[in-house]
Motif scaffolding. Structure first.
Motif, short mmCIF file in Angstrom:
data_model
loop_
_atom_site.label_atom_id
_atom_site.label_comp_id
_atom_site.label_asym_id
_atom_site.label_seq_id
_atom_site.Cartn_x
_atom_site.Cartn_y
_atom_site.Cartn_z
N HIS A 1 0.84 -1.19 0.00
CA HIS A 1 0.00 0.00 0.00
C HIS A 1 0.88 1.25 0.00
CE1 HIS A 1 0.15 1.60 4.17
NE2 HIS A 1 0.35 0.35 4.51
N PHE A 2 0.44 2.16 -0.81
CA PHE A 2 1.19 3.39 -1.10
C PHE A 2 0.68 4.52 -0.20
CE2 PHE A 2 2.14 6.52 -4.82
CZ PHE A 2 3.47 6.62 -4.46
N ASP A 3 -0.53 4.42 0.25
CA ASP A 3 -1.09 5.48 1.11
C ASP A 3 -0.47 5.41 2.50
OD1 ASP A 3 -2.74 2.95 1.37
OD2 ASP A 3 -3.71 4.11 2.94
N SER A 4 -0.47 6.52 3.19
CA SER A 4 0.12 6.62 4.52
C SER A 4 -0.76 7.50 5.40
CB SER A 4 1.51 7.25 4.44
OG SER A 4 1.41 8.65 4.24
N TRP A 5 -0.40 7.58 6.69
CA TRP A 5 -0.96 8.62 7.53
C TRP A 5 -0.13 9.89 7.36
CZ3 TRP A 5 -5.74 8.20 8.77
CH2 TRP A 5 -6.31 6.94 8.96
N VAL A 6 -0.43 10.91 8.15
CA VAL A 6 0.11 12.24 7.81
C VAL A 6 1.08 12.84 8.82
CG1 VAL A 6 -1.79 12.94 6.35
CG2 VAL A 6 -1.99 13.24 8.81
N ALA A 7 1.38 12.10 9.92
CA ALA A 7 2.23 12.72 10.95
C ALA A 7 3.67 12.87 10.50
CB ALA A 7 2.16 11.89 12.24
N ALA A 8 4.09 12.04 9.54
CA ALA A 8 5.45 12.18 9.01
C ALA A 8 5.39 11.84 7.52
CB ALA A 8 6.42 11.30 9.77
N ASP A 9 6.35 11.06 7.04
CA ASP A 9 6.42 10.82 5.59
C ASP A 9 6.04 9.39 5.20
OD1 ASP A 9 7.33 13.43 5.51
OD2 ASP A 9 9.45 12.86 5.44
N GLY A 10 5.39 8.67 6.11
CA GLY A 10 4.96 7.31 5.78
C GLY A 10 6.10 6.47 5.23
N ALA A 11 7.23 6.42 5.95
CA ALA A 11 8.43 5.75 5.43
C ALA A 11 8.36 4.24 5.66
CB ALA A 11 9.68 6.34 6.07
N THR A 12 8.28 3.83 6.92
CA THR A 12 8.23 2.39 7.18
C THR A 12 6.83 1.86 6.92
OG1 THR A 12 7.71 2.65 9.54
CG2 THR A 12 10.04 2.62 8.92
N ASP A 13 5.84 2.75 6.95
CA ASP A 13 4.46 2.37 6.65
C ASP A 13 3.91 3.32 5.59
OD1 ASP A 13 2.05 1.05 6.74
OD2 ASP A 13 1.38 2.00 8.59
N ASN A 14 4.11 3.04 4.38
CA ASN A 14 4.66 1.87 3.76
C ASN A 14 5.42 2.26 2.50
OD1 ASN A 14 5.18 -0.83 3.19
ND2 ASN A 14 3.25 -1.09 2.12
N ALA A 15 6.24 3.34 2.63
CA ALA A 15 7.15 3.62 1.52
C ALA A 15 8.10 2.43 1.38
CB ALA A 15 7.93 4.90 1.77
N ALA A 16 8.42 1.79 2.51
CA ALA A 16 9.31 0.62 2.46
C ALA A 16 8.79 -0.42 1.48
CB ALA A 16 9.45 0.03 3.87
N GLY A 17 7.56 -0.89 1.71
CA GLY A 17 6.98 -1.90 0.84
C GLY A 17 6.77 -1.39 -0.58
N SER A 18 6.33 -0.16 -0.70
CA SER A 18 6.08 0.40 -2.03
C SER A 18 7.38 0.51 -2.83
CB SER A 18 5.44 1.79 -1.91
OG SER A 18 4.21 1.72 -1.23
N ALA A 19 8.43 0.95 -2.16
CA ALA A 19 9.72 1.09 -2.85
C ALA A 19 10.25 -0.28 -3.25
CB ALA A 19 10.72 1.81 -1.96
N VAL A 20 10.03 -1.28 -2.40
CA VAL A 20 10.49 -2.64 -2.73
C VAL A 20 9.72 -3.18 -3.94
CG1 VAL A 20 10.42 -5.04 -1.89
CG2 VAL A 20 11.46 -3.23 -0.49
N VAL A 21 8.41 -2.96 -3.98
CA VAL A 21 7.62 -3.42 -5.14
C VAL A 21 8.10 -2.70 -6.41
CG1 VAL A 21 5.31 -3.29 -6.18
CG2 VAL A 21 5.60 -4.15 -3.85
N MET A 22 8.35 -1.42 -6.30
CA MET A 22 8.81 -0.67 -7.48
C MET A 22 10.22 -1.11 -7.89
SD MET A 22 7.32 3.16 -6.63
CE MET A 22 7.59 3.86 -8.26
N GLU A 23 11.06 -1.32 -6.92
CA GLU A 23 12.43 -1.76 -7.21
C GLU A 23 12.43 -3.16 -7.80
OE1 GLU A 23 15.32 -0.63 -7.51
OE2 GLU A 23 16.86 -2.01 -6.79
N ALA A 24 11.52 -4.02 -7.33
CA ALA A 24 11.42 -5.37 -7.91
C ALA A 24 11.05 -5.26 -9.39
CB ALA A 24 10.40 -6.21 -7.15
#
Lengths: 535, 535
Positions: free
Chosen positions: B304-327
């Motif tokens: 999932h690419f969407d996040s909450w708003v308190a920060a930059d949604g890095a571990t939830d879930n830029a991590a997974g999104s970046a891995v899917v894109m990198e794959a």
């Protein structure tokens, strides 16, 4: 655990209400009852933190706190309650602060002004430049590149991995490590290194100013959006000329990465801070319970009352201050008249270098030579313990024992004997009633960083308790999370009882703590060691 | 460890530059080389977090992020890159927020608007009242007492004690616990409880509004000055009428204590937030690497690419999104043509209830009956997995395997077999090359809370990887510290390699994963259990 405590407290309360006829309660048990079942330590701590807030040395907030403490001591009937001033420097306080990234996208950042830096006088906005500098040699690389910039002066760190518990209580293996005598040593080079570190901010400020930089920013030393804001340029004539703020590590590193991956982000800072030079002195608060024997000297409890400004200075050191005040209240409530006077002191200026206790020693206990001609006045603190001879003052031998508390909210587990192995038996004897409260250990080790240190350095018996560390090191120490929330009621009640107990025991004892000879030269060090030029 | 990796990477780079004549590198090794030595996963993650910032479902920020992702996929040459919309609700974003205690002393507080709450329209100021309410029964106590007040609706908590490490990697004892088949069970009451929880904010809002309250405040669920701001009233006609903010736990509890110890503190809130109803849809991003055999079906990776708003949604879930894109980038860079199409999906609406993957299933895989007449539309999410019959769509059997990543930045340690013990051997076979990278485990357990869940609920082979937890649970998940800093480069490179490897293996395999029968009724539960009326 909690249920048991409540049950104990209720049982205790019942005992007080209906005492067994003809049997007088023992003073130690009355003290424990007063400290456990009638405790006010959390009320004191709450007023001090939630109510008064931060207590930066010589700030308007500290001035209000001093008056509050004086009123408290007077309210409990202590004698000769007064402020004892010493020359310090400028007053300073934060009115408000904001830091915002304006580009590449708008974002509010978590910031705190660095203590004693000047205001921005409204919002200033400029592109950032990452220019890490820790030594004068680093200036050359940035010469000509900083004009009109907000300078990020810290090398951006890596994210942390908290792979150990952030909250910790001591166990037997910890005590074992502490309980070994270490031979004293003196490293003359460490003084020079510290002096260089302390002199650097002024050099950096002059360089940034000359280069036309707008302001500077440093990275928080802790991850997790915590900020601290410690600063040391508090002396008139030594305050910095450029505004400086500390950013949360996450916010600082984001700016630094963006500066590396694209155009420099634009940062807006509004540091609304205020100097107050109406009084250049800082003040210790002193209050006595007079002893019955004027020739028997006095014992003393102390804790530093001053704090940093990121939160309410709860674990550092409302905890210790509240325990010292509560110990005074407890002993006063017992209605006993000790043989020796018991003195209670709330120090100021501790965070800037144990300055309050240093001033007390210098006035009442022992003097050392002043800084040499041309030496920086900072040597008051940094050079002081290395200057000889020590000249005892008339009051030198009157102080029979000093007990300090300044390691957070953790309960007292015993005391550091500071290498004074001859004092161990008496310290152990006094702690014995509190062994089952967890406070019975006497360890040979020394400990530093707080107001007993300079007393030890002149041969006066000053001691700091061993405390459970809790999350003092991992989270609260100097940080924006140092609020009342992180104080532990059970711990502080225990600490108050033990503090009061040690004071009463040492005030009434037939014996006094064995002292060291008055130190007459620096401790041994290895004169054959070569100096590493890279250090 | 790091030195070894650098050495390996340098050796790898050399091999690529000077391949041995006549010997073609194996695809798996080429994939590892591409993912380890030519990785872009951290660059992708940095653009996604530092550059794009938070990506709340259907927010203007998410809209920019969608376009960025489409451009990336197109730039790498993926096919049929497009947005796939589903009905969601309102757009919303934070412009700025401030919260200040005005009395008994001025103090800036750490705050975040609760998502999808309305703005204050400038600063509003009022005394606070602590009125903890979690059920309608609690309203009676506060009736007539809230007019003109800012209402603190959370029961103030206690300070936390982080007595376990906040950062953790899995070891064999953890895996042992996971590797046991658990019989499925269905608890019909849990649905009702969840529905009550989700319906409560609107009831509370109506009550507060009717009572004339000014705004409401809740306490952060984590200590240490972190805030989160999750909110779920995003549907048109269901957004709340009163502004609501979340305060840092330390700040919330200070207000609550002051309200108990003296006059109610005055609080000023300025919640500058903005609704954007220009589009009520949310969008999944879909991109393909077409397969050579149109009858072989497809495999799919998602995060999932969407996040909450308190920060930059890095571990939830830029991590997974970046891995899917990198794959996707890795496989594309290999220049291989898989037998089956490989599909890459970045879901939206996950944080509001796996809504993006639910919409995909509903459109392309299988349908279930809609909510009954009069049922709340929230049942789309809450009721969906409990409604029968399931009607497979033409594409139902085409999806041969789905691999999801959404548990932070920790490296992949294996995969949950979701109780499908028949699938274990093939999953193990595909993971075998990556066992020495730490990813070889297949455990019987199920795992929840992310986008494979509804696929499993209709019998489609959707899987989530086992990941090292790191500090996802203790610190970053949904919090204001969820920034790029807490991503781990070595972990995300490994995850990208394993994700790409699993996709390639499942896309080219002669076998497909054994499936469960299409579920036809709720899983077994205990029909003889009485319901506790206090639950």
């Amino acid at each position: 655990m909690k249920k048991t405590l409540v049950a104990m407290m209720m049982a205790g309360a019942a005992l007080v209400a209906v005492p067994a006829a003809g049997q007088k309660a023992d003073d130690t048990n009355r003290l424990i009852d007063q400290g456990m079942n009638h405790s006010q330590v959390m009320t004191i701590a709450q007023e001090m933190t939630d109510g008064l807030g931060p207590r930066l040395t010589n700030s308007p907030g500290m001035r209000r706190a001093e008056q509050w403490a004086i009123d408290k001591f007077n309210g409990w009937g202590l004698a000769d309650v007064h402020r004892d001033g010493f020359e310090f420097g400028r007053g300073w306080e934060i009115v408000s602060v904001s830091a915002r990234m304006m580009s590449p996208r708008p974002l509010a950042l978590t910031a705190i002004p660095v203590a004693w830096t000047p205001p921005t006088n409204g919002a200033v906005s400029a592109p950032v430049i990452v220019a890490p500098m820790t030594k004068e040699e680093h200036f050359a690389e940035w010469k000509g590149k900083l004009a009109g910039k907000i300078v990020l002066v810290t090398l951006p760190g890596d994210g942390s991995e908290a792979d150990k518990p952030g909250f910790h209580r001591l166990d037997s293996s910890d005590f074992e490590k502490l309980d070994s005598f270490r031979q004293p040593k003196y490293d003359p080079d460490s003084l020079n290194r510290r002096l260089e570190r302390v002199a650097f901010p002024e050099k950096l400020d002059a360089f940034l100013k000359a280069e036309g930089a707008v302001a500077w920013v440093r990275e928080s030393k802790r991850d997790g959006k915590l900020v601290h804001g410690e600063g040391y340029n508090y002396r008139a004539g030594h305050t910095l000329t450029l505004p400086g703020i500390e950013l949360a590590a996450e916010d600082y590193r984001r700016l630094a990465r963006l500066a590396k991956s694209g155009p420099a982000p634009e940062l807006e800072i509004d540091s609304n801070v205020r100097f107050d030079d109406s009084d250049t002195k800082a003040y210790n608060i002193i209050a006595d319970i007079p002893g019955s024997d004027p020739k028997a000297g006095y014992v003393m409890a102390g804790a530093h009352f001053d704090s940093w400004v990121a939160a309410d200075g709860a674990t550092d050191n409302a905890a210790g201050s509240a325990v010292v005040m509560e110990a005074a209240r407890i002993i006063k409530a017992l209605g006993v008249r000790p043989k020796r006077t018991i003195r209670f002191v709330l120090w100021s200026g501790e965070e800037q270098g144990l300055l309050g206790s240093l001033s007390y020693i210098d006035k009442y206990l022992a003097s050392r030579p002043g800084p040499a001609e041309g030496e920086d006045g900072n040597l008051l603190y940094y050079g002081w313990p290395n200057r000889y001879p020590i000249t005892p003052k008339p009051g030198y031998y009157d102080l029979k024992a000093y007990f300090n508390m300044d390691n957070g909210s953790g309960k007292l587990r015993g005391i550091y004997a500071e290498g004074n192995v001859a004092a161990v038996p008496l310290l152990k004897e006094w702690l014995t009633p509190y062994a089952s409260l967890g406070a019975g250990r006497v360890v040979a080790a020394t400990t530093g960083g707080t107001d007993h240190v300079f007393m030890q350095s002149v041969g006066v018996p000053g001691y700091q308790f061993i405390q459970d560390p809790l999350d003092y090191g991992s989270r609260t120490h100097h940080s924006s999370a140092d609020t009342y929330d992180h104080l532990k009621a059970e711990d502080l009640r225990q600490a108050s009882v033990v503090m009061a107990g040690m004071l009463l025991a040492s005030a009434n004892s037939d014996k006094t703590l064995p002292r060291f000879p008055v130190p007459s030269q620096p401790s041994a060090y290895d004169p054959f060691k070569y100096k590493d030029p890279n250090e």
